[in-house]
Design an enzyme around this catalytic site. Structure first.
Site, mmCIF file in Angstrom:
data_model
loop_
_atom_site.group_PDB
_atom_site.id
_atom_site.type_symbol
_atom_site.label_atom_id
_atom_site.label_comp_id
_atom_site.label_asym_id
_atom_site.label_seq_id
_atom_site.Cartn_x
_atom_site.Cartn_y
_atom_site.Cartn_z
ATOM 1 N N ASN A 108 -5.836 -9.114 -12.241
ATOM 2 C CA ASN A 108 -6.075 -10.074 -11.173
ATOM 3 C C ASN A 108 -5.751 -9.444 -9.809
ATOM 4 O O ASN A 108 -6.666 -9.057 -9.075
ATOM 5 C CB ASN A 108 -5.251 -11.337 -11.446
ATOM 6 N N ASP A 109 -4.464 -9.273 -9.497
ATOM 7 C CA ASP A 109 -4.110 -8.757 -8.171
ATOM 8 C C ASP A 109 -4.735 -7.395 -7.889
ATOM 9 O O ASP A 109 -5.140 -7.115 -6.749
ATOM 10 C CB ASP A 109 -2.586 -8.611 -8.042
#
Ligand code: NAP
Length: 466
Positions: free
Chosen positions: A392-393
Site C-alpha cells: 500500500n504505502d
C-alpha cells in the site's frame, strides 16, 4: 607462542569470519552461508574465551548456554514472519541487558575484592551500564508496542525532550562523580542503573509503533555498543570487535530505513508520528475519493494469462496472508505460458528490511527474478500488468506529488506507470502510514478484494484454465 597470542589470533579469525559473514548477508543467495560463517566465528570466540578463563564457572555457563540455545531455536522456528520485528527487538534487549549485567558484576567484583577501579575501567563500566540499561528497557517497550501489550500510539507528555536530556545529563554527571571521586559508592551506582532503565522507557514510549522497526534497529546498534563497552570492561578483544560490528551495522540499517521512508532519524525519534490504529496495520476506514473498479478473479486471471509481462509487487499484506507460495505458483504458471515475470521489492516493504526477500526466498522464488526499486522502476511503463499483493504505502503516488501527505518524498515503486494495475487487498483501508492511496481509484487500477492467499490461489486456477 604463549596462550594469550594464540587466543588473540583465534579472536582475529573469529572477527574475520564475522566480517565475511556480514558481507554474505548482502544477498539472499549467500545469506544462509553468511549466517553459518558468523556462527562458526562465534563458536571459536566462545571456546577460546572459556579456555582463557580456565573454564571458570563452566557448569553455570553450560546451563545458561543450553537454556539460551533452546529458547532461541524454539522461538526462531515458531515465530511468524509478521512478528519477526518484535522478536528481534526482545532479543536485542536481552543483549543490552546482558552487557549491563557484565558491567554491574564487574563493579561489584572490584568492590568485593577491594580493588581500586581505574578510570578506564570505571568509564567502561558506567557506559556499559548506561547503554545496556537503555537498550534493555527501551527494547522491552518496543516489544510491548509491537505485540499490542501496550498502545502503539506515541505517548507524549510536556517537557518530554527536556526530561530525557536531564536524565542523560544526570547519568553522565553521576558517572563522572563515581569514576573520578567516589569509586566505591554503591548508591550512586544503583541510581545510575535505575536512571538508565528509566531513560530507555522515556525515550521509546513517545515513538509511534509504526516507527518501531527503526527504533529496534537503532537499539540493536546500541546493544552492539553496550557489548563493546562490556568488552573493554572484561578486557576481551573479540567482544569489542563483535560489539563494534553490531553497532556499525545497526546504524547502517537504521539509515537505510530512514532513507527508504525519506525521514530523518530525528523525525523518527522525536516526531511522535503515527497512531495506534496505524500500528495494528490498516484499521482505519478511509478511502481516496474516486471510482473503485472491482475485478473478479476470473477476469484478472485472464488478463494475467494473456499478458506479455507481469511485475509482482509484494507488501506487508502478502506476509500477513502467507501468500508467497501461491504467488510463486502463479508466477510458474505464467512463465509456462511465456509471460515475462519479475518481482519488485521496495526497501521498506513489509515491516523490516529484507522482509519480502526472506518470504520470497522461503517460497523458492529465483533470486534473479527479484529486483530492487532502483533496478525496476524504469520497467513499469513497458509492463502489461503490475500486480500489487498486499502493498500500500510503498506504491502510493501521493509520495511523489502531495506535499501534505506524510509519505511525501518517500521513493515509491511506480506501478501506476504500468499498462494495467491489479491490487489484491481485503478492503479500501489504508496501510501502515494511515493515509489513503489514490492508486486504488486510478483509472487503470482493478481491485481484487479478499485475502491475498485466497485471491492468488484463485488466480492460479484461472490462469491455468485460460
Ligand atoms: P502497508 O502500507 O502497511 O499496507 C499493507 C496492506 O496489506 C494494507 O493496506 C492491508 O489492506 C493489506 N493486507 C493486510 N492483510 C492482508 C491480507 N491478509 N490479504 C491481503 N491484503 C492484506 O504495507 P507496505 O506497502 O508493505 O508498506 C510498508 C510500510 O511499513 C511503509 O509505510 C513503511 O514505511 C513501513 N515501515 C517498514 C519498515 C521496513 O523495514 N520494512 C520499517 C518501518 C516502517 P487491507 O487491510 O485492506 O487488506
Amino acid at each position: 607462542m604463549n596462550f594469550s597470542t594464540v587466543a588473540n589470533l583465534s579472536y582475529l579469525v573469529s572477527a574475520a569470519l564475522f566480517i565475511f559473514g556480514l558481507k554474505r548477508l548482502q544477498s539472499p543467495a549467500t545469506a544462509r552461508s553468511g549466517n553459518f560463517l558468523a556462527a562458526i566465528g562465534m563458536t571459536i570466540a566462545i571456546i577460546v574465551t572459556l579456555l582463557e578463563t580456565n573454564f571458570a564457572n563452566w557448569q553455570m555457563i553450560l546451563v545458561g548456554g543450553i537454556v539460551g540455545a533452546l529458547i532461541g531455536s524454539v522461538s526462531a522456528r515458531a515465530v511468524q514472519m509478521t512478528a519477526m520485528p518484535q522478536m528481534v527487538g526482545i532479543f536485542n534487549g536481552f543483549g543490552g541487558g546482558a552487557s549491563a549485567l557484565v558491567a554491574i558484576s564487574e563493579f561489584l567484583r572490584l568492590l568485593r575484592h577491594g580493588d581500586v577501579m581505574t578510570n578506564d575501567a570505571g568509564i567502561s563500566i558506567v557506559l556499559g551500564t548506561l547503554i545496556g540499561g537503555v537498550t534493555f528497557s527501551g527494547s522491552m517497550i518496543a516489544f510491548a508496542k509491537l505485540q499490542n501489550l501496550m498502545t502503539g500510539a506515541p505517548v507524549t507528555w510536556p517537557l518530554q525532550k527536556i526530561l530525557n536530556s536531564l536524565l542523560v545529563a544526570a547519568i553522565l554527571a553521576l558517572g563522572a562523580y563515581l569514576v573520578f571521586f567516589d569509586q566505591t559508592n554503591v548508591l550512586v551506582f544503583l541510581v545510575i542503573v535505575g536512571l538508565s532503565l528509566v531513560l530507555g522507557v522515556t525515550s521509546v514510549t513517545p515513538i509511534g509503533g509504526a516507527d518501531m522497526p527503526v527504533v529496534i534497529s537503532l537499539l540493536n546498534s546500541y546493544s552492539g555498543l553496550a557489548a563493546a563497552a562490556a568488552g573493554f570492561v572484561v578486557d576481551n578483544n573479540v567482544l569489542i570487535i563483535a560489539g563494534s560490528l553490531v553497532g556499525a551495522s545497526g546504524l547502517i540499517l537504521t539509515n537505510i530505513m530512514c532513507v527508504g521512508m525519506n525521514r530523518s532519524l530525528a523525525n523518527v525519534l522525536f516526531g511522535a508520528v503515527g497512531t495506534a490504529d496505524v500500528v495494528a496495520g490498516s484499521v482505519g476506514a478511509g478511502a481516496a475519493e474516486g471510482i473503485v473498479r472491482d475485478v473478479s478473479a476470473e477476469e484478472a486471471g485472464m488478463i494475467l494469462a494473456y499478458a506479455n509481462s507481469v511485475i509482482f509487487v509484494p507488501g506487508y499484506g502478502m506476509a500477513v496472508a502467507q501468500a508467497q507460495h501461491a504467488v510463486r505458483e502463479l508466477s510458474d504458471v505464467l512463465k509456462e505460458r511465456g509471460v515475462d515475470v519479475k518481482y519488485a521489492v521496495h526497501p521498506v516493504a513489509g515491516r523490516m528490511p529484507g522482509h519480502m526477500n526472506v518470504l520470497l526466498a522461503e517460497a523458492n522464488v529465483p533470486y534473479d527474478d527479484l529486483y530492487s526499486m532502483d533496478d525496476i522502476n524504469h520497467a513499469f511503463p513497458n509492463t502489461t500488468v503490475a500486480v500489487v499483493i498486499g502493498a500500500n504505502d510503498v506504491v502510493n503516488p501521493a509520495a511523489r506529488h502531495d506535499t501534505t501527505s506524510p509519505l511525501y518524498g518517500m521513493p515509491i515503486l511506480n506501478v501506476d506507470e504500468a499498462e494495467h494495475i491489479i491490487v489484491l487487498k481485503r478492503s479500501m483501508r489504508p496501510g501502515f502510514a494511515g493515509v489513503d492511496n489514490e492508486l486504488f481509484v486510478h483509472p487503470k487500477t482493478m481491485m481484487l478484494f479478499g485475502d491475498a492467499k485466497d485471491s492468488v490461489q484463485k488466480l492460479v486456477t484461472e490462469a491455468k484454465g485460460a
